[in-house]
Design an enzyme around this catalytic site. Structure first.
Site, PDB file in Angstrom:
ATOM      1  N   TRP A   1       0.939  -1.401  -0.065  1.00  0.00           N
ATOM      2  CA  TRP A   1       0.011  -0.388   0.102  1.00  0.00           C
ATOM      3  C   TRP A   1       0.926   1.147   0.447  1.00  0.00           C
ATOM      4  CZ3 TRP A   1      -2.278   2.631   4.652  1.00  0.00           C
ATOM      5  CH2 TRP A   1      -3.000   3.518   4.392  1.00  0.00           C
TER       6      TRP A   1
ATOM      7  N   ASP B   1      -0.968  -5.095   8.914  1.00  0.00           N
ATOM      8  CA  ASP B   1      -1.779  -4.800   8.769  1.00  0.00           C
ATOM      9  C   ASP B   1      -3.149  -5.091   8.255  1.00  0.00           C
ATOM     10  OD1 ASP B   1      -3.748  -2.672   7.676  1.00  0.00           O
ATOM     11  OD2 ASP B   1      -1.738  -1.339   6.050  1.00  0.00           O
TER      12      ASP B   1
ATOM     13  N   LYS C   1     -13.473  -0.858   6.067  1.00  0.00           N
ATOM     14  CA  LYS C   1     -13.881  -1.446   4.367  1.00  0.00           C
ATOM     15  C   LYS C   1     -15.089  -2.846   5.303  1.00  0.00           C
ATOM     16  CE  LYS C   1     -10.132  -0.991   3.970  1.00  0.00           C
ATOM     17  NZ  LYS C   1      -9.056   0.648   3.601  1.00  0.00           N
TER      18      LYS C   1
END
Ligand code: PLA
Length: 462
Positions: free
Chosen positions: A191, A272, A308
Site C-alpha cells: 500500500w 496491517d 472496509k
C-alpha cells in the site's frame, strides 16, 4: 479581492493597536496630529509589509516545495470530473453495489438507528484509549475470543483514526520505543501510504520481494530469503489478509513457515489488517495469519481498520493493538500509547466506533454483519469469475487465471502503465498506474465494457 480602502485591511496587521485607530470612515481631522503621524507611519509600514510579503515568506519553494497530488485521490478527482457516461471507477478500494453505488451495510443502518434513539447518548469526550466496548471486541475479532493472550491479559488496545491512524501510531511507537533494528521491511509492492507513514516518523523502509511478475502470484522464496537476511530484530510489515495491491496472500502453510522464520530471527511483526472479512468472507479465516503468530508466542502489533468491513470509510474507526509477554508489559506500553494519543488527537472520534461497538456486542447484529460481509465478498468473487471468463472468451492475449486466484478487494491485473493510461484516455476506465483494480468497481452492467476495453488495449499496447 476586497474593494475597500487598503488601510482597512492592512492597518490591523502592521499595528497591534489598530483596533483603537480610526476606521476608514472616521474623519481623520478629529484626531491629534501625533496620532495622525502614527497612523501615517503605520500605514506606510503596513503597505511596505504588504509589498514585501510575497518574497519575505519563510515558506519559499525551496523550504516548502510543491508536492505532487496524492495519486489515489487525484485519480478520484479525475474520475469525478470526467463527463463520460461510460466511465468506470476502479481506483480507491471502497465497496460498491451492483449499481456502482456506495453501500451502507444494512447492519450499520440498524446500529445507527439504535445509536440515534439512545436517550442517554451524549457527545462527551471518549477516553484517551477509546471506548472499551469497541477495543475489547476488536482484539477478540483478531485473536479469537478464547485466545490465551487475552486470557493472560497480555494485550493492550487503543482506538485510532481508522487503519491509517493505527499504522501511524504503530510507526510512532516503534520510532520511540523499539530497541531492535529500526528499519521497516515492507512487501514489494505494498500500500503506497505505508512508505510515507513510516518515513514520516523517520523510520527507514526497505522492500522485500513479494509479487512475482511471471506467475502473478507470491514470490515466496524471495520473501523468505529477504526476511532471513534482514538483521535480527527488524520490523516486518505484513498484510494480515487480502494483500493490497496484489490480492495475493501466503497460504496457511506458508504463513506457518514465515512465523517460524520471524520467531527464529526475533523479528517484530507489524500486521496491517485492513480487510478482515473481505478475503474469504469469514472473519476468523481472514485472521488466521495473526493467530498463527500469536500461538507461537511472538510479540507483535496490529493496525486494524473498520473502514472496509463495516463500510465506515469516512468515520475513521480503527484500533491499534499490542500483543506482548505479560500484563505488566501491556500496562507500561498502554501508558506510553496514551501519551502519544493525547498529544496527537487527545481522544478518538466516537460515531463510527459506537456503530462498530453496537454490532460487535450484539450476537444477532454480529450474525447479520457476517451476512453483510459474505454479500460483499461474494459479489466481488462473482466479478472475478465473470471478468476472467469474459477475457478468456474474447481470447485476450495472456493468461487470466490470476484474476480468480487473487483474493480480496483488489486485483493486480498485470496491465502496464501505458495500457492503464490508454484505458483512462480512451475508455474512461480509472485504475492506479500499477495496474491495480478495485474489484468492487465492477458490476453486471459495466463488466462487458471493461473486459472489451482491456482486450483492446492489450492487443494495441505492449
Ligand atoms: N492499510 C491498507 C493495506 C489499506 O489498503 C488501507 C486503505 C489502509 C490501511 C487504511 O485504511 P483506513 O485508514 O481508511 O482505515 N487503502 C485504500 C484507501 C482503500 C487509501 O489508500 O487510503 C486503497 O484504495 O488502497
Amino acid at each position: 479581492m476586497p474593494t475597500s480602502h487598503p488601510t482597512s485591511h492592512l492597518a490591523p496587521v502592521a499595528n497591534p493597536n489598530a483596533t483603537s485607530s480610526p476606521s476608514p470612515s472616521s474623519p481623520l481631522s478629529s484626531t491629534s496630529s501625533r496620532s495622525q503621524q502614527q497612523t501615517s507611519i503605520s500605514r506606510i509600514r503596513s503597505i511596505a509589509n504588504h509589498m514585501a510579503a510575497p518574497s519575505s515568506t519563510r515558506f519559499s519553494a525551496e523550504a516548502v516545495p510543491q508536492a505532487p497530488e496524492d495519486p489515489l485521490y487525484g485519480l478520484k478527482r479525475a474520475f469525478l470530473a470526467d463527463p463520460s457516461p461510460n466511465k468506470v471507477d476502479l481506483g480507491i478500494g471502497a465497496y460498491r453495489d451492483d449499481n456502482a453505488k456506495p453501500w451502507v451495510l444494512p447492519v450499520v443502518k440498524k446500529a445507527d438507528d439504535i445509536l440515534r434513539n439512545d436517550p442517554n447518548l451524549d457527545h462527551e469526550y471518549a477516553p484517551i484509549a477509546g471506548i472499551p466496548t469497541l477495543t475489547s471486541k476488536a482484539i477478540e475479532l483478531l485473536l479469537g475470543a478464547d485466545s490465551p493472550a487475552l486470557k493472560e491479559k497480555r494485550t493492550t488496545s487503543m482506538q485510532t483514526i481508522s487503519g491509517t491512524g493505527a499504522c501511524h501510531v504503530g510507526a510512532l511507537f516503534c520510532a520511540r520505543f523499539f530497541r531492535g533494528n529500526k528499519t521497516v521491511y515492507v512487501s514489494d509492492p505494498t500500500w503506497a501510504n505505508h512508505n510515507q507513514i513510516f518515513s514520516n516518523v523517520d523510520l527507514p523502509v526497505v522492500k522485500y520481494p513479494y509479487f512475482s511478475k511471471d506467475t502473478k502470484g507470491l514470490n515466496f522464496a524471495g520473501m523468505k530469503a529477504a526476511i532471513a537476511d534482514a538483521p535480527e530484530e527488524s520490523i516486518i510489515l505484513l498484510h494480515a489478509c487480502a494483500h493490497n495491491p496484489t490480492g495475493v496472500d501466503p497460504t496457511v502453510e506458508q504463513w506457518a513457515e514465515l512465523a517460524d522464520l520471524v520467531a527464529q530471527k526475533r523479528h517484530f511483526p507489524f500486521f496491517d489488517c485492513a480487510y478482515q472479512g473481505f478475503a474469504s468472507g469469514n472473519l476468523a479465516k481472514d485472521a488466521a495469519a495473526i493467530r498463527l503468530f500469536v500461538e507461537r508466542g511472538i510479540e507483535l502489533i496490529i493496525a486494524q481498520s473498520f473502514a472496509k468491513n463495516f463500510g465506515l470509510y469516512g468515520e475513521r474507526a480503527g484500533c491499534f493493538h499490542v500483543v506482548t509477554d505479560t500484563p505488566e508489559t501491556a500496562t507500561r506500553v498502554a501508558s506510553q500509547l496514551a501519551i502519544l494519543q493525547r498529544s496527537e488527537i487527545s481522544s478518538p472520534p466516537l460515531y463510527g466506533a459506537r456503530i462498530a461497538s453496537i454490532v460487535l456486542n450484539d450476537p444477532a447484529l454480529f450474525a447479520e454483519w457476517e451476512d453483510n460481509l459474505r454479500e460483499m465478498s461474494g459479489r466481488i468473487i462473482s466479478m472475478r469469475t465473470a471478468l476472467r471468463a469474459k477475457l478468456e472468451e474474447l481470447g485476450t492475449p495472456g493468461t487470466w487465471n490470476h484474476i480468480t486466484d487473487q483474493i480480496g478487494m483488489f486485483s493486480f491485473t498485470g496491465l502496464n502503465e501505458a495500457q492503464v493510461l490508454k484505458l483512462r484516455e480512451e475508455a474512461h476506465v480509472y485504475m492506479t498506474k500499477n495496474g491495480r483494480i478495485s474489484m468492487a468497481g465492477l458490476n453486471t452492467k459495466n463488466i462487458d465494457y471493461f473486459a472489451k476495453a482491456v482486450d483492446k488495449v492489450v492487443r494495441e499496447v505492449q
